[in-house]
Design an enzyme around this catalytic site. Structure first.
Site, mmCIF file in Angstrom:
data_model
loop_
_atom_site.group_PDB
_atom_site.id
_atom_site.type_symbol
_atom_site.label_atom_id
_atom_site.label_comp_id
_atom_site.label_asym_id
_atom_site.label_seq_id
_atom_site.Cartn_x
_atom_site.Cartn_y
_atom_site.Cartn_z
ATOM 1 N N ARG A 121 -92.022 -58.522 -56.459
ATOM 2 C CA ARG A 121 -90.760 -58.638 -55.737
ATOM 3 C C ARG A 121 -90.893 -59.543 -54.514
ATOM 4 O O ARG A 121 -89.960 -60.185 -54.101
ATOM 5 C CB ARG A 121 -90.314 -57.214 -55.323
ATOM 6 C CG ARG A 121 -89.033 -57.139 -54.559
ATOM 7 C CD ARG A 121 -87.857 -57.485 -55.470
ATOM 8 N NE ARG A 121 -86.632 -57.751 -54.741
ATOM 9 C CZ ARG A 121 -86.338 -58.901 -54.156
ATOM 10 N NH1 ARG A 121 -87.169 -59.899 -54.165
ATOM 11 N NH2 ARG A 121 -85.169 -59.050 -53.542
ATOM 12 N N TYR A 122 -92.079 -59.558 -53.896
ATOM 13 C CA TYR A 122 -92.342 -60.356 -52.694
ATOM 14 C C TYR A 122 -93.424 -61.385 -53.043
ATOM 15 O O TYR A 122 -94.297 -61.108 -53.873
ATOM 16 C CB TYR A 122 -92.848 -59.459 -51.556
ATOM 17 C CG TYR A 122 -91.895 -58.349 -51.178
ATOM 18 C CD1 TYR A 122 -90.879 -58.560 -50.256
ATOM 19 C CD2 TYR A 122 -92.017 -57.091 -51.754
ATOM 20 C CE1 TYR A 122 -89.999 -57.541 -49.917
ATOM 21 C CE2 TYR A 122 -91.153 -56.061 -51.417
ATOM 22 C CZ TYR A 122 -90.142 -56.292 -50.499
ATOM 23 O OH TYR A 122 -89.277 -55.287 -50.167
ATOM 24 N N ARG A 125 -97.433 -60.193 -52.665
ATOM 25 C CA ARG A 125 -97.986 -58.928 -53.145
ATOM 26 C C ARG A 125 -97.299 -58.468 -54.431
ATOM 27 O O ARG A 125 -96.134 -58.800 -54.667
ATOM 28 C CB ARG A 125 -97.883 -57.838 -52.078
ATOM 29 C CG ARG A 125 -96.489 -57.596 -51.546
ATOM 30 C CD ARG A 125 -96.593 -56.959 -50.151
ATOM 31 N NE ARG A 125 -95.318 -56.610 -49.582
ATOM 32 C CZ ARG A 125 -94.555 -57.439 -48.876
ATOM 33 N NH1 ARG A 125 -94.927 -58.699 -48.692
ATOM 34 N NH2 ARG A 125 -93.411 -57.032 -48.367
ATOM 35 N N CYS A 134 -98.421 -38.209 -62.679
ATOM 36 C CA CYS A 134 -98.567 -37.663 -61.323
ATOM 37 C C CYS A 134 -99.012 -36.206 -61.439
ATOM 38 O O CYS A 134 -98.802 -35.580 -62.485
ATOM 39 C CB CYS A 134 -97.240 -37.688 -60.570
ATOM 40 S SG CYS A 134 -96.579 -39.339 -60.384
ATOM 41 N N CYS A 138 -92.100 -35.240 -58.199
ATOM 42 C CA CYS A 138 -91.166 -35.025 -57.085
ATOM 43 C C CYS A 138 -89.753 -35.180 -57.633
ATOM 44 O O CYS A 138 -89.466 -36.176 -58.310
ATOM 45 C CB CYS A 138 -91.392 -36.047 -55.988
ATOM 46 S SG CYS A 138 -93.133 -36.360 -55.668
ATOM 47 N N CYS A 141 -87.862 -38.580 -57.262
ATOM 48 C CA CYS A 141 -88.643 -39.792 -57.587
ATOM 49 C C CYS A 141 -87.738 -41.005 -57.852
ATOM 50 O O CYS A 141 -86.730 -40.913 -58.546
ATOM 51 C CB CYS A 141 -89.490 -39.524 -58.823
ATOM 52 S SG CYS A 141 -90.487 -40.940 -59.301
ATOM 53 N N ARG A 143 -88.798 -43.656 -59.398
ATOM 54 C CA ARG A 143 -89.258 -44.396 -60.563
ATOM 55 C C ARG A 143 -89.169 -43.539 -61.825
ATOM 56 O O ARG A 143 -90.058 -43.567 -62.680
ATOM 57 C CB ARG A 143 -90.683 -44.890 -60.299
ATOM 58 C CG ARG A 143 -91.097 -46.046 -61.188
ATOM 59 C CD ARG A 143 -92.366 -46.722 -60.724
ATOM 60 N NE ARG A 143 -92.169 -47.503 -59.543
ATOM 61 C CZ ARG A 143 -93.009 -47.530 -58.497
ATOM 62 N NH1 ARG A 143 -94.109 -46.798 -58.510
ATOM 63 N NH2 ARG A 143 -92.752 -48.279 -57.450
ATOM 64 N N ASP A 302 -83.728 -43.167 -52.327
ATOM 65 C CA ASP A 302 -83.098 -44.125 -53.250
ATOM 66 C C ASP A 302 -82.121 -43.411 -54.191
ATOM 67 O O ASP A 302 -82.358 -42.264 -54.569
ATOM 68 C CB ASP A 302 -84.175 -44.823 -54.090
ATOM 69 C CG ASP A 302 -85.113 -45.636 -53.216
ATOM 70 O OD1 ASP A 302 -84.617 -46.479 -52.458
ATOM 71 O OD2 ASP A 302 -86.337 -45.398 -53.269
ATOM 72 N N ASP A 339 -84.485 -49.386 -49.170
ATOM 73 C CA ASP A 339 -84.823 -50.321 -50.238
ATOM 74 C C ASP A 339 -83.514 -50.641 -50.932
ATOM 75 O O ASP A 339 -82.862 -49.734 -51.466
ATOM 76 C CB ASP A 339 -85.815 -49.651 -51.208
ATOM 77 C CG ASP A 339 -87.075 -50.468 -51.358
ATOM 78 O OD1 ASP A 339 -86.944 -51.705 -51.451
ATOM 79 O OD2 ASP A 339 -88.169 -49.879 -51.374
ATOM 80 N N LYS A 346 -86.855 -54.382 -49.068
ATOM 81 C CA LYS A 346 -86.673 -53.417 -47.972
ATOM 82 C C LYS A 346 -85.917 -54.042 -46.804
ATOM 83 O O LYS A 346 -86.126 -55.202 -46.475
ATOM 84 C CB LYS A 346 -88.034 -52.979 -47.441
ATOM 85 C CG LYS A 346 -88.721 -51.980 -48.300
ATOM 86 C CD LYS A 346 -89.925 -51.403 -47.541
ATOM 87 C CE LYS A 346 -90.764 -50.564 -48.475
ATOM 88 N NZ LYS A 346 -91.406 -51.370 -49.533
HETATM 89 S S1 SF4 Z 1 -92.391 -40.039 -55.975
HETATM 90 FE FE1 SF4 Z 1 -92.499 -40.248 -58.254
HETATM 91 S S2 SF4 Z 1 -94.241 -41.606 -58.616
HETATM 92 FE FE2 SF4 Z 1 -94.430 -40.859 -56.506
HETATM 93 S S3 SF4 Z 1 -95.750 -39.052 -56.625
HETATM 94 FE FE3 SF4 Z 1 -93.638 -38.315 -56.751
HETATM 95 S S4 SF4 Z 1 -93.173 -38.247 -58.936
HETATM 96 FE FE4 SF4 Z 1 -95.008 -39.482 -58.719
#
Ligand code: SF4
Length: 383
Positions: A121-122, A125, A134, A138, A141, A143, A302, A339, A346
């Site tokens: 994206r940049y 990097r 994971c 979470c 998340c 993603r 997000d 973001d 960002k």
């Molecule tokens: S935010 Fe998403 S990618 Fe990051 S640790 Fe939590 S579940 Fe995993």
């Protein structure tokens, strides 16, 4: 009881280990992985679940995996339905509705993916998504389009194509290992990736984005750290959201990293009802700083699928930042950022201190209400 006292006497207490689990098992990161809570029955053994949680656990799992280490689950008070750890770990029925700005890929990472597992994206990097796994998923998340689909390590051809892309783009100076969580991979795998990247002459440094110090801190073993530090400079980007997460075990993991020369920076996400107050951010920042971890970013949540109930308004986030501005040092103050949905990158947000601006001067009102003028070079005081 083992308690870490830092020189300033902040105490870090251990997680409450269940009596029937031996200290050896509890402190073994692989045991934590093997014994993750995944099903409705696993959670109902620990928590008196609310109707919304029962609905969430029965349905949300199909859209985005539910999973937590016994260690992380033990940090939640069983009787408190508002416990911040519980809120981040157990889905609510609200997660089933997409929300007003529901995006499966809010940062348009698929659009900016010129090679498998690469997000570019940049200019200087890239993200290298080395696993989709994971230890804890979470609920907010960003993603969800990639994470938790059981595609742990890229297949050989994908891995090679990703490496080739990085090799062929001489403008890339940093690689950010991400996922998923790179530290869910075994030591040998991680070392293989670092070794391959270390052969690329135009790279200055590697970052590893990981939530393991938060959800499975036993992963930060002496063995892992000894293997990683050969490939310095490596920056570790952690993801603590609440002071409750900074336990004795987490503190030990963080100190092991910083003592071995890894700069550690924390990126938190502002989450409604979990850490959306100046006090909560301050508490977390102060605990991290004592461990020599820099509070780096405070992200606006997000608009990922099923996250409306987690999102704070930007207005509220700015209010939190303004309150913190005059109260805590710059070292303790994370940078508020959004973001941009759709992939704009960002954007940093700061409270608006400007009252007036002309060619000759800028007039501000500071955090405590004091007004002052900055005169541009070449202009008199009587502008
Ligand atoms: S935010 Fe998403 S990618 Fe990051 S640790 Fe939590 S579940 Fe995993």
């Amino acid at each position: 009881m083992c308690v870490i006292h830092t020189p300033m006497r902040i105490e870090f207490e251990p997680a409450p280990r269940p009596q029937d689990i031996s200290p050896q098992d509890w402190m073994d990161w692989r045991w934590q992985v093997r014994n993750r809570l995944k099903r409705f029955e696993d959670f109902s053994m620990h928590f008196a679940l609310t109707e919304s949680e029962i609905g969430g656990l029965r349905e949300a799992n199909q859209a985005f995996k539910v999973q937590a280490t016994p260690y992380y689950a033990s940090l939640a008070e069983p009787g408190n339905i508002h416990d911040p750890i519980r809120r981040m770990m157990i889905p609510l029925a609200e997660e089933l509705s997409d929300g007003k700005q529901a995006m499966s890929d809010p940062l348009a990472e698929r659009k900016y993916s010129p090679a498998p597992r690469i997000v570019h994206r940049y200019p200087d990097r890239v993200l290298f998504l080395v696993t989709d796994t994971c230890s804890v998923y979470c609920r907010y998340c960003l993603r969800k389009h990639f994470t938790g689909h059981d595609e742990a390590f890229p297949v050989r051809t994908e891995y090679q194509a990703a490496l080739d892309y990085i090799k062929n783009q001489s403008g890339i100076r940093e690689v950010i290992l991400s996922g998923g969580d790179p530290l869910t991979l075994g030591d040998e795998r991680i070392e293989e990736i670092l070794k391959d990247l270390s052969q690329i002459p135009h790279l200055d440094l590697i970052r590893i984005g990981t939530r393991m110090p938060v959800v499975n801190p036993m992963r930060i073993t002496n063995e892992l750290v000894s293997r990683l530090k050969i490939y310095h400079p490596i920056f570790i980007m952690t993801h603590f959201n609440h002071a409750k997460e900074v336990t004795y075990e987490a503190a030990k993991a963080l100190l092991r990293l910083v003592d071995n020369g890894f700069p550690v920076l924390n990126q938190m996400v502002l989450l409604r009802g979990i850490n959306d107050s100046a006090e909560a951010v301050e508490q977390l920042s102060r605990r991290l700083l004592r461990l020599r971890v820099k509070p780096y970013y405070m992200h606006q949540c997000d608009p990922s699928l099923g996250t409306d109930h987690f999102r704070t308004s930007i207005r509220q986030s700015l209010k939190i930042q303004r309150e913190l501005w005059g109260k805590i040092s710059g070292l303790a103050l994370p940078q508020l950022s959004v973001d941009l949905p759709g992939g704009g990158g960002k954007v940093g947000l700061v409270p608006d201190f400007l009252i007036e601006k002309t060619d000759s001067h800028w007039r501000f009102r500071g955090w405590d209400g004091v007004e002052s003028t900055y005169i541009e070079p070449g202009y008199d005081h009587n502008f």
